[in-house]
Design a protein around this motif. Structure first.
Motif, mmCIF file in Angstrom:
data_model
loop_
_atom_site.group_PDB
_atom_site.id
_atom_site.type_symbol
_atom_site.label_atom_id
_atom_site.label_comp_id
_atom_site.label_asym_id
_atom_site.label_seq_id
_atom_site.Cartn_x
_atom_site.Cartn_y
_atom_site.Cartn_z
ATOM 1 N N ASP A 129 87.085 0.837 74.168
ATOM 2 C CA ASP A 129 86.903 0.458 72.931
ATOM 3 C C ASP A 129 86.095 1.293 71.919
ATOM 4 O O ASP A 129 86.051 1.067 70.964
ATOM 5 N N LYS A 130 85.302 2.000 72.841
ATOM 6 C CA LYS A 130 84.479 3.134 71.967
ATOM 7 C C LYS A 130 84.855 4.349 71.598
ATOM 8 O O LYS A 130 84.483 5.090 70.895
ATOM 9 N N ILE A 131 85.997 4.700 72.194
ATOM 10 C CA ILE A 131 86.550 6.213 72.124
ATOM 11 C C ILE A 131 87.948 6.140 71.560
ATOM 12 O O ILE A 131 88.962 5.663 72.204
ATOM 13 N N GLU A 132 88.342 6.825 70.706
ATOM 14 C CA GLU A 132 89.780 7.064 70.121
ATOM 15 C C GLU A 132 90.114 8.364 70.516
ATOM 16 O O GLU A 132 89.661 9.551 69.717
ATOM 17 N N ILE A 133 91.363 8.595 71.203
ATOM 18 C CA ILE A 133 91.638 9.957 71.726
ATOM 19 C C ILE A 133 92.912 10.289 70.723
ATOM 20 O O ILE A 133 93.731 9.229 70.482
ATOM 21 N N LEU A 134 92.647 11.438 70.153
ATOM 22 C CA LEU A 134 93.837 11.729 69.278
ATOM 23 C C LEU A 134 94.458 12.891 69.997
ATOM 24 O O LEU A 134 93.983 13.938 70.153
ATOM 25 N N GLU A 135 95.800 12.786 70.160
ATOM 26 C CA GLU A 135 96.541 13.761 71.205
ATOM 27 C C GLU A 135 97.219 14.755 69.961
ATOM 28 O O GLU A 135 98.077 14.306 69.080
ATOM 29 N N GLY A 136 96.965 15.890 70.118
ATOM 30 C CA GLY A 136 97.380 16.802 69.263
ATOM 31 C C GLY A 136 96.503 18.035 69.041
ATOM 32 O O GLY A 136 95.527 18.113 69.700
ATOM 33 N N SER A 137 96.948 18.977 67.802
ATOM 34 C CA SER A 137 96.232 20.232 67.989
ATOM 35 C C SER A 137 95.001 19.927 66.719
ATOM 36 O O SER A 137 95.366 18.950 65.604
ATOM 37 N N THR A 138 94.008 20.435 66.961
ATOM 38 C CA THR A 138 92.819 20.370 65.778
ATOM 39 C C THR A 138 93.364 20.908 64.428
ATOM 40 O O THR A 138 92.839 20.180 63.452
ATOM 41 N N GLU A 139 94.189 21.873 64.549
ATOM 42 C CA GLU A 139 94.838 22.213 63.332
ATOM 43 C C GLU A 139 95.527 21.131 62.535
ATOM 44 O O GLU A 139 95.430 21.283 61.257
ATOM 45 N N HIS A 140 96.121 20.452 63.291
ATOM 46 C CA HIS A 140 97.220 19.330 62.669
ATOM 47 C C HIS A 140 96.157 18.272 62.295
ATOM 48 O O HIS A 140 96.357 17.567 61.196
ATOM 49 N N ILE A 141 95.252 17.761 63.245
ATOM 50 C CA ILE A 141 94.430 16.441 62.978
ATOM 51 C C ILE A 141 93.443 16.617 62.180
ATOM 52 O O ILE A 141 93.068 15.603 61.383
ATOM 53 N N ILE A 142 92.439 17.708 62.049
ATOM 54 C CA ILE A 142 91.228 17.709 61.371
ATOM 55 C C ILE A 142 91.853 17.281 59.851
ATOM 56 O O ILE A 142 90.936 16.534 59.366
ATOM 57 N N PRO A 143 92.752 17.953 59.318
ATOM 58 C CA PRO A 143 92.977 17.641 57.819
ATOM 59 C C PRO A 143 93.452 16.387 57.585
ATOM 60 O O PRO A 143 93.493 15.868 56.433
ATOM 61 N N ARG A 144 93.855 15.453 58.493
ATOM 62 C CA ARG A 144 94.237 14.196 58.542
ATOM 63 C C ARG A 144 93.303 13.143 58.857
ATOM 64 O O ARG A 144 93.660 12.097 58.640
ATOM 65 N N LEU A 145 92.001 13.620 59.207
ATOM 66 C CA LEU A 145 91.030 12.683 59.568
ATOM 67 C C LEU A 145 90.754 11.720 58.350
ATOM 68 O O LEU A 145 90.517 10.611 58.500
ATOM 69 N N ARG A 146 90.710 12.275 56.989
ATOM 70 C CA ARG A 146 90.294 11.393 56.148
ATOM 71 C C ARG A 146 91.468 10.495 55.839
ATOM 72 O O ARG A 146 91.161 9.257 55.603
ATOM 73 N N THR A 147 92.645 11.053 55.546
ATOM 74 C CA THR A 147 93.738 10.139 55.288
ATOM 75 C C THR A 147 94.426 9.330 56.295
ATOM 76 O O THR A 147 94.435 8.195 55.831
ATOM 77 N N ASP A 148 94.166 9.572 57.502
ATOM 78 C CA ASP A 148 94.810 8.855 58.662
ATOM 79 C C ASP A 148 93.797 7.806 59.243
ATOM 80 O O ASP A 148 94.033 6.829 59.907
ATOM 81 N N TYR A 149 92.537 8.273 59.192
ATOM 82 C CA TYR A 149 91.386 7.487 59.867
ATOM 83 C C TYR A 149 90.262 7.097 58.991
ATOM 84 O O TYR A 149 89.338 6.507 59.730
ATOM 85 N N GLY A 150 90.372 7.357 57.656
ATOM 86 C CA GLY A 150 89.200 7.114 56.688
ATOM 87 C C GLY A 150 88.021 7.676 57.108
ATOM 88 O O GLY A 150 86.871 7.252 56.676
ATOM 89 N N VAL A 151 87.983 8.990 57.803
ATOM 90 C CA VAL A 151 86.939 9.427 57.897
ATOM 91 C C VAL A 151 86.273 10.243 56.555
ATOM 92 O O VAL A 151 87.112 11.222 56.145
ATOM 93 N N VAL A 152 85.135 10.201 56.145
ATOM 94 C CA VAL A 152 84.492 10.628 55.092
ATOM 95 C C VAL A 152 83.696 12.018 55.504
ATOM 96 O O VAL A 152 83.926 13.117 55.163
ATOM 97 N N HIS A 153 82.723 11.500 56.219
ATOM 98 C CA HIS A 153 81.853 12.925 56.946
ATOM 99 C C HIS A 153 81.790 12.839 58.573
ATOM 100 O O HIS A 153 81.802 11.589 58.982
#
Ligand SMILES: O=c1[nH]cnc2c(O)cc(-c3ccc(F)cc3)cc12
Ligand SMILES: [Mg+2]
Length: 212
Positions: free
Chosen positions: A110-134
């Protein structure tokens, strides 16, 4: 077969560690990988440096690049404050599957969200898909030739802010010379080097911290 050693590590943990006890899982991964089969966990020596730098940062939003079997994710998750969010990115589906089972056995799913895929694909989506601001704390422990490009990707996506901390494993061996050159000379980071050794060996290695 890819992933066979990682399954043996998981099996050793399930047979010998205490279910629901993350430190027991961490200790048993170290025991197996130091005595039976070497594997690229950050390990106990560098793990203590990771713990120290993490505690000094006390982050609310944590990102790990390179989950592998979940060893460093467990070390980090044990230190997370209750309100913090923690994402770890793993490109190899076999490793991600082993990490999920390792983390579930340790009781920290419950503490860890594993995101499967490439950093190239996932990092640009952290804000839109996961609500990450900083991102407050980034532990880099994936492909060494991705450290610099992913650092610049985090910058370009506006995910780093004053106070953000990057901590990179293996800056001596296997090495990440372009990343080191950049963080040390860009003028954007206050850098600290933490000499250590490659996990479970006497081969010199180091962690590098870059603070914005
Ligand atoms: O590929 C790696 N990813 C993440 N961490 C690593 C890590 O801590 C060590 C090594 C490694 C170290 C020595 C060696 F002879 C061969 C590979 C690779 C990775
Ligand atoms: Mg490493």
């Amino acid at each position: 077969m890819a992933g066979e050693k990682e399954h043996r590590i998981l099996e050793f943990v399930k047979q010998n560690a205490v279910s629901g006890d993350p430190q027991s899982v961490v200790d048993h991964i170290d025991k197996y990988c130091s005595q039976k089969e070497w594997a690229m966990n950050v390990g106990d020596e560098k793990g203590l440096i990771l713990d120290k730098v993490f505690k000094e940062t006390n982050p609310s939003l944590v990102l790990e690049l390179g989950t592998y079997c979940g060893y460093s994710a467990l070390r980090i998750a044990q230190l997370l404050k209750p309100s913090a969010r923690f994402f770890t990115i793993e490109i190899n589906p076999v490793n991600a599957a082993v990490a999920r089972k390792m983390i579930e056995f340790a009781g920290l799913k419950d503490k860890i969200e594993i995101l499967e895929g490439s950093t190239e694909h996932i990092i640009p989506r952290l804000r839109t898909d996961y609500g990450v601001v900083h991102v407050d704390f980034v532990f880099m422990d994936h492909f060494k030739d991705r450290y610099l490009v992913d650092t610049k990707l985090l910058e370009d996506c506006g995910l780093l802010k004053k106070g953000s901390v990057l901590l990179a494993d293996n800056v001596v061996y296997p090495g990440a010379p372009d990343f080191l050159e950049y963080v040390r000379t860009s003028g954007c980071y206050d850098c600290t080097n933490y000499p250590a050794h490659v996990e479970y060996t006497d081969q010199p290695d180091a962690l590098e911290k870059g603070c914005i």
